[in-house]
Design a protein around this motif. Sequence first.
Motif, PDB file in Angstrom:
ATOM      1  N   THR A   1       0.690  -1.082   0.008  1.00  0.00           N
ATOM      2  CA  THR A   1      -0.007   0.149  -0.168  1.00  0.00           C
ATOM      3  C   THR A   1       0.976   1.280   0.065  1.00  0.00           C
ATOM      4  N   LEU A   2       0.283   2.339  -0.332  1.00  0.00           N
ATOM      5  CA  LEU A   2       1.187   3.658  -0.522  1.00  0.00           C
ATOM      6  C   LEU A   2       1.491   3.988   0.803  1.00  0.00           C
ATOM      7  N   SER A   3       0.699   3.754   2.003  1.00  0.00           N
ATOM      8  CA  SER A   3       0.910   3.699   3.510  1.00  0.00           C
ATOM      9  C   SER A   3       2.222   3.103   3.897  1.00  0.00           C
ATOM     10  N   GLU A   4       2.346   1.852   3.213  1.00  0.00           N
ATOM     11  CA  GLU A   4       3.401   0.989   3.603  1.00  0.00           C
ATOM     12  C   GLU A   4       4.742   1.673   3.102  1.00  0.00           C
ATOM     13  N   VAL A   5       4.559   2.108   1.671  1.00  0.00           N
ATOM     14  CA  VAL A   5       5.753   2.677   0.922  1.00  0.00           C
ATOM     15  C   VAL A   5       6.215   3.966   1.783  1.00  0.00           C
ATOM     16  N   GLY A   6       5.012   4.872   2.101  1.00  0.00           N
ATOM     17  CA  GLY A   6       5.425   6.112   2.916  1.00  0.00           C
ATOM     18  C   GLY A   6       6.153   5.736   4.279  1.00  0.00           C
ATOM     19  N   HIS A   7       5.706   4.837   5.170  1.00  0.00           N
ATOM     20  CA  HIS A   7       6.313   4.674   6.310  1.00  0.00           C
ATOM     21  C   HIS A   7       7.488   4.155   6.176  1.00  0.00           C
ATOM     22  N   ARG A   8       7.797   3.046   5.344  1.00  0.00           N
ATOM     23  CA  ARG A   8       9.195   2.483   4.758  1.00  0.00           C
ATOM     24  C   ARG A   8      10.167   3.905   4.377  1.00  0.00           C
ATOM     25  N   ALA A   9       9.660   4.361   3.594  1.00  0.00           N
ATOM     26  CA  ALA A   9      10.634   5.950   3.120  1.00  0.00           C
ATOM     27  C   ALA A   9      11.032   6.792   4.310  1.00  0.00           C
ATOM     28  N   THR A  10       9.835   6.898   5.235  1.00  0.00           N
ATOM     29  CA  THR A  10      10.046   7.907   6.041  1.00  0.00           C
ATOM     30  C   THR A  10      10.718   7.687   7.470  1.00  0.00           C
ATOM     31  N   TYR A  11      10.522   6.250   7.847  1.00  0.00           N
ATOM     32  CA  TYR A  11      11.038   5.951   9.165  1.00  0.00           C
ATOM     33  C   TYR A  11      12.101   4.629   8.751  1.00  0.00           C
ATOM     34  N   VAL A  12      12.154   3.747   7.883  1.00  0.00           N
ATOM     35  CA  VAL A  12      12.721   2.525   8.048  1.00  0.00           C
ATOM     36  C   VAL A  12      14.118   2.271   7.254  1.00  0.00           C
ATOM     37  N   VAL A  13      13.989   2.607   5.977  1.00  0.00           N
ATOM     38  CA  VAL A  13      15.218   2.109   5.260  1.00  0.00           C
ATOM     39  C   VAL A  13      15.437   2.991   4.300  1.00  0.00           C
ATOM     40  N   ASP A  14      16.885   3.457   4.087  1.00  0.00           N
ATOM     41  CA  ASP A  14      17.174   4.486   3.047  1.00  0.00           C
ATOM     42  C   ASP A  14      16.078   5.628   3.135  1.00  0.00           C
ATOM     43  N   GLN A  15      16.133   6.328   4.291  1.00  0.00           N
ATOM     44  CA  GLN A  15      15.222   7.220   4.770  1.00  0.00           C
ATOM     45  C   GLN A  15      15.275   8.397   3.726  1.00  0.00           C
ATOM     46  N   ARG A  16      14.011   8.959   3.209  1.00  0.00           N
ATOM     47  CA  ARG A  16      14.005  10.062   2.398  1.00  0.00           C
ATOM     48  C   ARG A  16      12.641  10.652   2.360  1.00  0.00           C
ATOM     49  N   HIS A  17      12.295  11.938   2.171  1.00  0.00           N
ATOM     50  CA  HIS A  17      10.919  12.458   1.989  1.00  0.00           C
ATOM     51  C   HIS A  17      10.447  12.267   0.543  1.00  0.00           C
ATOM     52  N   ILE A  18       9.795  11.450   0.212  1.00  0.00           N
ATOM     53  CA  ILE A  18       9.218  11.660  -1.180  1.00  0.00           C
ATOM     54  C   ILE A  18       8.675  12.872  -1.455  1.00  0.00           C
ATOM     55  N   ILE A  19       9.168  13.432  -2.232  1.00  0.00           N
ATOM     56  CA  ILE A  19       8.769  15.040  -2.459  1.00  0.00           C
ATOM     57  C   ILE A  19       9.355  15.327  -3.980  1.00  0.00           C
ATOM     58  N   ALA A  20       8.776  16.265  -4.549  1.00  0.00           N
ATOM     59  CA  ALA A  20       9.253  16.640  -6.007  1.00  0.00           C
ATOM     60  C   ALA A  20       8.477  17.902  -6.485  1.00  0.00           C
ATOM     61  N   SER A  21       9.324  18.636  -7.124  1.00  0.00           N
ATOM     62  CA  SER A  21       8.866  19.763  -7.714  1.00  0.00           C
ATOM     63  C   SER A  21       9.033  20.133  -9.153  1.00  0.00           C
ATOM     64  N   ALA A  22       8.306  20.693  -9.750  1.00  0.00           N
ATOM     65  CA  ALA A  22       8.552  20.962 -11.313  1.00  0.00           C
ATOM     66  C   ALA A  22       7.985  22.001 -11.847  1.00  0.00           C
ATOM     67  N   SER A  23       8.468  22.430 -12.993  1.00  0.00           N
ATOM     68  CA  SER A  23       8.310  23.729 -13.571  1.00  0.00           C
ATOM     69  C   SER A  23       7.557  23.508 -14.982  1.00  0.00           C
ATOM     70  N   PHE A  24       6.847  24.479 -15.520  1.00  0.00           N
ATOM     71  CA  PHE A  24       6.343  24.482 -17.014  1.00  0.00           C
ATOM     72  C   PHE A  24       6.272  25.728 -17.695  1.00  0.00           C
ATOM     73  N   VAL A  25       6.857  25.956 -18.978  1.00  0.00           N
ATOM     74  CA  VAL A  25       6.629  27.046 -19.628  1.00  0.00           C
ATOM     75  C   VAL A  25       6.104  26.422 -20.857  1.00  0.00           C
ATOM     76  N   PRO A  26       4.680  27.053 -21.423  1.00  0.00           N
ATOM     77  CA  PRO A  26       4.387  26.647 -22.440  1.00  0.00           C
ATOM     78  C   PRO A  26       5.163  27.046 -23.767  1.00  0.00           C
ATOM     79  N   GLU A  27       4.999  26.256 -24.541  1.00  0.00           N
ATOM     80  CA  GLU A  27       5.842  26.715 -25.877  1.00  0.00           C
ATOM     81  C   GLU A  27       4.764  26.988 -26.847  1.00  0.00           C
ATOM     82  N   GLU A  28       3.603  26.644 -26.515  1.00  0.00           N
ATOM     83  CA  GLU A  28       2.655  27.073 -27.705  1.00  0.00           C
ATOM     84  C   GLU A  28       1.134  27.331 -26.324  1.00  0.00           C
ATOM     85  N   SER A  29       0.366  28.050 -27.184  1.00  0.00           N
ATOM     86  CA  SER A  29      -1.060  28.424 -26.577  1.00  0.00           C
ATOM     87  C   SER A  29      -2.450  27.757 -27.137  1.00  0.00           C
TER      88      SER A  29
END
Lengths: 161, 768
Positions: free
Chosen positions: B594-622
């Motif tokens: 489950t996503l909860s299991e994935v989240g707990h593992r990443a946050t507290y258990v093994v190879d810990q990291r915050h699952i987080i991402a940013s992205a930008s977008f600039v339109p090349e057309e309208s």
Amino acid sequence: MQEAMKIYFELNGEQRYVEIEPGESLLSLLRRLGMKSVKSGCETGDCGACTVLLNGRAVRSCTTFAAQVRGKRVTTLEGLGDVDDPHPLQEAFVEAGAVQCGFCTPGMILVAYELLSKNGAPTPQEVRAAISGNLCRCTGYVKIVDAVLLAAQWKREGKWR
Amino acid sequence: MALEGKVVGRNVRKVDGLALACGRPKFTLDLDLPGALVGKILRSPYAHARILRIDTSRAEAVPGVACILHHGNVDRVPYTTAGQGWPEPSPYDNFLFDRKVRFVGDRVAAVAAETEEAAREALRLIEVDYEVLPAVLSPEEALAAGAPAIHDEDDAEGIYDAQHNIAAAVDIPVGDIERGFAESDVIVEASCEIPYSQHVALEPHCVIAYFDEDGRLVLRTSTQVPFHVRRIVARVVGLPMEKIRVVKPRIGGGFGSKQEVILEPVAAALALRAGRPVVMALDRAEVFTATRTRHPMRVRVKLGAKKDGTLHAIEMEALSNTGAYGAHSLTVLSNTGSKTLPLYNKAPHLWFHGKAVYTNLPVAGAYRGYGATQGYFALEVAMDMLAERLGMDPIELRLVNHIRAGETSPIFEKIGEGREGKPQTVKSCALEECLRVGAEKIGWREKRARRRREGSWAYGVGMSVSMQGSGITGIDMAAATIMMNENGSFRLLVGATDIGTGSDTVLAQIAAEVLGVPVERISVYSSDTDFTPFDTGAYASSTTYVSGMAVLRAARKVREAILEVAAGMLAEPPEDLELAEERVTSKKTGKSVTLSEVGHRATYVVDQRHIIASASFVPEESPPPFAAFFCEVAVDTETGVVRVERFVAAADCGVAIHPKLAAGQLEGAIVQGIGHALSEELLFSEKGRCTNANLFDYRIPSALDVPALEVVLVDSEEPSGPLGAKSIAEVGINGPLPAISNAIYHAVGVRLTRAPFTPARVLAALRG
């Protein structure tokens, strides 16, 4: 300096004893008391965003003096329901897509409440007439009329508490 | 539906809907700030005057007055209120306070006081001596020889020709227009005019300026452009940008009027001077006269066509009234051509030219439709005239000429946002289907064939088409951040600015679709310059397309990170895993976590990291959305009253991420357009004072004024957009003016070319 005046009135089912300023509008009083659903859109009685129920009848709180509610019953949208226990009309507005910016919504729901308390099976035209004193610039009113008709249907189906 | 999504394409609950329906305190002024001062503005009673002397000593003596600002005690910084990207395409012709006033309602001074009464009393006691100057009250007067120069200051920047009151000018030739008309079999010409009209967002402009515990300035404001507010306020009041935080709560409608950065610099300056929080709220009269309006414009369109209806030459000339300041003067003018002419891309010879001129009247600015509304009124009336001349059905004439997927127009490259644009090929266009569906719903063929008449009432049907854009090519930029909570829910942070459109919901749907969760598992936060990534803001029909692409990219990165963690848990490579229904499942073994299991593992258990991402977008057309509009009107030939009986619109917005919200945008825009056509016009005295700045005399449509209105969303899929989507917010407002004018012509045989089509104007036209 004019002496402050205190009045009793019922606000959303609770007795209140409050000080009011000379000449203060009901809109100002209610917002001061934390009833932020009561919106100020024009202060001339033309837009309906400040609508509240006074003894069950929709009034413009911007053109009503606070002193006029002495001994009376005032209902604001907060008195109908909240997110953990919404009134069916509030649910219907969300369900029908009648809420865009939400600024006219409190007034719209209260005039709809008054309508449905008198007429459980309004026609679309009756709904339009009932809300015609309340302006909305986002929706074109289509989904607001849908929402009121939906709430009326729920009421007829016994889904109102 | 082109895309059968689990979340996208469905009418999920609007994420802020119930809180709004319950009246929760979510708007700017719903925050009580103890000790806040009230800010008020002293406004000019003259349309054009020089301030000779200003004396605030009596006003300052009023008990409770904290400070008074005017041109004599603030820095003089030229800027524009337009609230656009940087570098700004509007002239720097505004000052916080100036030595000159240029319209009735222009700022003279501002007061901050303990109470509203004290502030008003102080305003009354400020003594100002004016040298009244001759006022310029129409574009024609502004351009006349010897007209007074409205912007005679020597430190304004970017005005096209200040001496002659020309804020901006465009001249875009394509091909050889004279040859084009010479080679045409039929030529028609229409000149249409739109007056001053106002957005009338139900929530008046308002702002609260206060200081946080570190002394940074916080602006909680009713804006469409929080990041532009921060940049512009920093410049005007001389604070470093990092000392300012702009918070956008829920907004009570904008339609462009809150793209303008009008109140924020004043509130910021008052708060800084007083060292106290300041609340400012405009009253409705100030909203009408001293915020922004649509650019009044006269547009002349000349069409040359071959006998088969193919357009061969199009000339469009626009004279735009930008009022006292040049906010959006160049870009609205440019848009009048750039959002209209590509629609009829068969004509090889084009000429778009025009001017935006200063007058001593209220300031025009961004308003939904943004010049296209003005352009389409003339273009689509001219097309109706051309159809008549050719003996063609108006729908047939559009079918012969309108742009199709796979086609381009030289205009895309020639006209951009105040500069050259970029070449663009239209990748999705369902206008043919829109025309077919709309015509069928209104009963076009039957109603067009025989005109109905009952007593003094004559009935007719008319139509029009339009397109718009989706964001500003190469200029807009949106960013999004998505962070996963350990229980498998998500936080979506966007600079995209929901002003009531429902964009928080649409963006959450895009994220939810990619992340395999219901929308309820995503909490959206928009927008706050301290806590959300950058976004140019809610304008130019950009949010679903531009911000939506940023969210899509961020969500895809987060999905990758989730799959990577899950791959470790399931001991399988990420490419064998899929994310759906809040689980990561192996396509090979069927095992899942489950996503909860994935989240707990990443946050507290093994190879810990915050699952987080940013992205930008600039339109090349309208990518343009398209729409076809049909209406049936009744005209009372005795009184001149026009009733719109029925209105049908069919629109192509690509994949509608949330069909009900998309339909709501279309319905709202059409009813605003009907208001423009039938009743809305700001009126002025001979001294330039607005005489109907209230909601009783300036009539916007009420529920009883709205006709039977039917909107249809026609499927298409935009390959460049987020999950197939393009915009819908503006395109609807372009249709009603020409469709209603054309229907009146069908009913009674007279062309209404000056909006609004009031009984007096209709009667005058009927009586020739």
